[in-house]
Structures are given as C-alpha cells and as structure tokens.
Design a protein around this motif. Structure first.
Motif, PDB file in Angstrom:
ATOM      1  N   LEU A  84      38.455  44.364  28.836  1.00 34.24           N
ATOM      2  CA  LEU A  84      38.857  43.743  30.097  1.00 34.24           C
ATOM      3  C   LEU A  84      40.217  44.255  30.548  1.00 34.24           C
ATOM      4  CD1 LEU A  84      37.515  40.169  29.360  1.00 34.24           C
ATOM      5  CD2 LEU A  84      36.844  41.609  31.281  1.00 34.24           C
ATOM      6  N   ASP A  85      41.125  44.468  29.605  1.00 35.26           N
ATOM      7  CA  ASP A  85      42.424  45.047  29.965  1.00 35.26           C
ATOM      8  C   ASP A  85      42.239  46.410  30.631  1.00 35.26           C
ATOM      9  OD1 ASP A  85      43.962  42.929  29.055  1.00 35.26           O
ATOM     10  OD2 ASP A  85      44.285  43.799  27.074  1.00 35.26           O
ATOM     11  N   GLU A  86      41.361  47.242  30.062  1.00 30.90           N
ATOM     12  CA  GLU A  86      41.114  48.576  30.611  1.00 30.90           C
ATOM     13  C   GLU A  86      40.526  48.494  32.019  1.00 30.90           C
ATOM     14  OE1 GLU A  86      38.558  50.496  27.865  1.00 30.90           O
ATOM     15  OE2 GLU A  86      40.022  50.472  26.220  1.00 30.90           O
ATOM     16  N   ALA A  87      39.781  47.409  32.286  1.00 30.79           N
ATOM     17  CA  ALA A  87      39.169  47.226  33.606  1.00 30.79           C
ATOM     18  C   ALA A  87      40.139  46.606  34.605  1.00 30.79           C
ATOM     19  CB  ALA A  87      37.920  46.361  33.483  1.00 30.79           C
ATOM     20  N   THR A  90      44.162  42.163  33.275  1.00 34.28           N
ATOM     21  CA  THR A  90      45.250  42.099  32.303  1.00 34.28           C
ATOM     22  C   THR A  90      45.885  40.725  32.182  1.00 34.28           C
ATOM     23  OG1 THR A  90      46.747  42.840  34.048  1.00 34.28           O
ATOM     24  CG2 THR A  90      45.815  44.528  32.599  1.00 34.28           C
ATOM     25  N   ALA A  91      45.560  39.821  33.098  1.00 37.99           N
ATOM     26  CA  ALA A  91      46.139  38.480  33.065  1.00 37.99           C
ATOM     27  C   ALA A  91      45.132  37.501  32.469  1.00 37.99           C
ATOM     28  CB  ALA A  91      46.535  38.035  34.476  1.00 37.99           C
ATOM     29  N   VAL A  92      45.655  36.409  31.908  1.00 32.86           N
ATOM     30  CA  VAL A  92      44.776  35.422  31.280  1.00 32.86           C
ATOM     31  C   VAL A  92      45.328  34.027  31.534  1.00 32.86           C
ATOM     32  CG1 VAL A  92      45.977  35.548  29.044  1.00 32.86           C
ATOM     33  CG2 VAL A  92      43.597  34.782  29.137  1.00 32.86           C
ATOM     34  N   GLY A 129      42.733  35.731  41.220  1.00 30.52           N
ATOM     35  CA  GLY A 129      42.216  37.084  41.225  1.00 30.52           C
ATOM     36  C   GLY A 129      40.799  37.093  40.682  1.00 30.52           C
ATOM     37  N   ALA A 130      40.172  38.244  40.679  1.00 30.19           N
ATOM     38  CA  ALA A 130      38.794  38.363  40.205  1.00 30.19           C
ATOM     39  C   ALA A 130      38.787  38.654  38.713  1.00 30.19           C
ATOM     40  CB  ALA A 130      38.072  39.470  40.961  1.00 30.19           C
ATOM     41  N   GLY A 131      37.817  38.043  38.005  1.00 28.19           N
ATOM     42  CA  GLY A 131      37.749  38.269  36.571  1.00 28.19           C
ATOM     43  C   GLY A 131      36.542  37.597  35.956  1.00 28.19           C
ATOM     44  N   TYR A 132      36.626  37.364  34.660  1.00 26.84           N
ATOM     45  CA  TYR A 132      35.489  36.883  33.885  1.00 26.84           C
ATOM     46  C   TYR A 132      35.930  35.695  33.015  1.00 26.84           C
ATOM     47  CZ  TYR A 132      33.619  41.405  35.259  1.00 26.84           C
ATOM     48  OH  TYR A 132      33.197  42.496  35.995  1.00 26.84           O
ATOM     49  N   PHE A 133      35.087  34.674  32.993  1.00 28.91           N
ATOM     50  CA  PHE A 133      35.329  33.524  32.131  1.00 28.91           C
ATOM     51  C   PHE A 133      34.709  33.798  30.762  1.00 28.91           C
ATOM     52  CE2 PHE A 133      35.714  31.655  36.336  1.00 28.91           C
ATOM     53  CZ  PHE A 133      36.800  30.800  36.194  1.00 28.91           C
ATOM     54  N   TYR A 157      41.546  38.009  34.116  1.00 32.27           N
ATOM     55  CA  TYR A 157      41.408  38.407  35.515  1.00 32.27           C
ATOM     56  C   TYR A 157      42.419  39.482  35.902  1.00 32.27           C
ATOM     57  CZ  TYR A 157      45.511  35.453  36.362  1.00 32.27           C
ATOM     58  OH  TYR A 157      46.773  34.907  36.332  1.00 32.27           O
ATOM     59  N   ALA A 158      42.099  40.137  37.019  1.00 34.30           N
ATOM     60  CA  ALA A 158      43.013  41.098  37.637  1.00 34.30           C
ATOM     61  C   ALA A 158      43.798  40.362  38.714  1.00 34.30           C
ATOM     62  CB  ALA A 158      42.233  42.255  38.253  1.00 34.30           C
TER      63      ALA A 158
END
Length: 299
Positions: A84-87, A90-92, A129-133, A157-158
């Motif tokens: 996820l960081d590579e995508a 980087t934020a959580v 931002g957009a991201g994944y749970f 999320y980004a």
C-alpha cells in the motif's frame, strides 16, 4: 498498476497471519486491573477481591506490545502495508474496533494470541483521501481457552491532494437531551456536575440516571474549578488543522471527587505530571465554541 490489479494483490492477503503465537508481556494481574478501573472510574466489585476478573474491555490491553512496537508482527502483514505504501497509500488512521467476550480473564492467566488479516476492502474515497480498509482479527487465549476476539480496522490511504486547507475549527461537541444542560453551563462559564437527588452522588459525564443507585432524578452542582492531574497522555500524532501537537490531555480529578477529561494548558506538555494542581478556565476557540480546559499550577 491499476486499481483492479492492486485490489487483486491486496485480496490475496486475506486469511494470512498478521501475528503468530503472540504472548502477552505480562500475565493478567491485579495492579493493571486496578489502574484500568481507577482511570475509568469503574467501581464494579467483580474486578476486586480474591475472585476478581479483569474488565472484559481490557481484552486488547493484554496483547499490546508497548512503546517497543510489535515484535511478533508477521511478514504477510508487513508486506501488505508495504504494498500500500508503494501505491501511495502512505497515511494510516485507526477507524474502529469490535470485541467479543467468551471467557473472563483472571489474575494469573497467561495470555497468548494469533492475529489474521480478515479482510481488505475495495478502494474507498473518504475526506482524508482514497484508500483501503484493513480488518485484522485477534483471537485471545488464556491457556487452551479462547477468551475473546478483537477486530481492529484501519484505513491506509493516499492523502487527498489539491484540497483547500480547512479552517482551523475544532470538531463540534455532540449535544443531546442528556447533556444539553452541561453545554448550557459551559456557555455561561460554569462547569456543572450532576447530583443524584436520591443518594446525593455526583457524576460526570452527564448520564440519564445515577450509576450508583439508578435514580433518574437529579439536579446540578457547580464545580469550584480546583483539581489535580490524575493521569494524562501526550498526543503527538496525527496532526489535524485545528490542533497543534504535541499537547497534553489530562484526566482531571476535581476537588468534588469526579474526573473530567480535558486539555492541560499553561505548562509545556513535557512538564505535566500526575498530581499537578490545575485550575479550571474557559477557552474560546471560535465564535461558536468555548471549552473548559485546565491550567497547570506550578509550585
């Protein structure tokens, strides 16, 4: 990589371990139970005495790694976070947790646990931002017995780009019929405590009925504003436009005997200490919001 390709790779981590054969740093013990109950103001007799049990809500506390981090974290979870960081995610931020209690924990119990990556959501767009749970499930055991299950959910999320920076407004308090009188008092620069008309017990925060005797009738007492720091934490992260970390949040024991959570101001965050005298004051943050805070009194 497109979103579908990334999501397929993320989904492949579902069911894989996040921690294996973890061991609680300490056995379940009376001092930690006492500290927890004192901080929460929980006087339930089930948590004291020879046959005491641990409060169920302490379930996660027995598995935490402390300031040293999570030495038992499994490689698949590290890989998932790195992917996820590579995508660009980087934020959580932690979003919520759920617990199920199956067996009470008692002093002396040795706690072990295993954590699995239970689910990864599709890409979601949020105000952050957009991201994944990501949801992990931790099974907590005492000996061979499953004591409970803890589900913990984060959003990786980004951070949103190109947004207009929000005005520095603190979140608004939730005002309802049970606490409206308290906020009316704050607007008048008065810190009001509820007093049960049956047993005269004082309580805070405001509740619809007495936690000691159950009586629904009450009146109010204005706190004098003197107190001491019973406990505190220093918040460093995450930054938020309305706040300026690091800052100290105190559990303040008032002279009247009840405890209030609020900011400790007037002293550097790293100078706040348990037992420090504090004095109530009201701080205006904007045209709509005034909050009670406590100024440290150095001696």
């Amino acid at each position: 990589m497109d979103d579908d390709g990334l999501y397929s790779r993320l989904k492949a981590y579902e069911g894989r371990p996040a921690a294996v054969s973890g061991t609680g740093r300490d056995p379940v013990n009376a001092p930690m139970i006492r500290h927890w109950c004192e901080a929460m103001g929980d006087r339930n007799p089930a948590y004291t005495g020879p046959g005491a049990i641990a409060p169920p809500t302490m379930l996660q506390a027995w598995t935490m790694g402390g300031l040293g981090g999570h030495p038992g974290r499994a490689r698949p979870y590290e890989e998932l976070l790195a992917l996820l960081d590579e995508a660009g995610c980087t934020a959580v931020v932690a979003t919520d947790c759920e617990q199920e209690y199956l067996r009470p924990l008692r002093p002396g119990d040795e706690v072990t646990f295993d954590t699995v990556i239970e689910s990864v959501s599709e890409r979601k767009t949020t105000k952050l931002g957009a991201g994944y749970f990501i949801t992990t499930r931790t099974d907590v055991r005492a000996g061979p017995d499953l004591a409970g299950t803890h589900r913990f959910r984060i959003l990786k999320y980004a951070p949103a780009r190109g947004r207009t920076a929000p005005r520095e407004r603190r979140p608004r308090p939730v005002v309802n019929r049970d606490n409206a009188g308290f906020w009316e008092g704050v607007r008048e620069h008065r810190l009001l405590l509820q007093r049960c008309t049956a047993c005269a017990g004082l309580r805070f925060p405001w509740l619809p009925g007495c936690h000691a005797c159950g009586c629904p009738e009450w009146d109010t007492v204005e706190a004098a504003g003197e107190g001491t720091v019973f406990s505190y934490v220093v918040l460093h992260h995450p930054p938020f436009p309305a706040f300026e970390p690091p800052y100290a949040i105190g559990l303040i024991e008032l002279a009247e005997g009840v405890r209030v959570v609020s900011n400790v101001v007037g002293v550097p965050y790293d100078k706040v200490r348990i037992g420090m005298p504090v004095r109530l004051e009201f701080r205006r943050y904007d045209d709509e919001l005034t909050l009670p805070v406590f100024r440290g009194v150095t001696v």
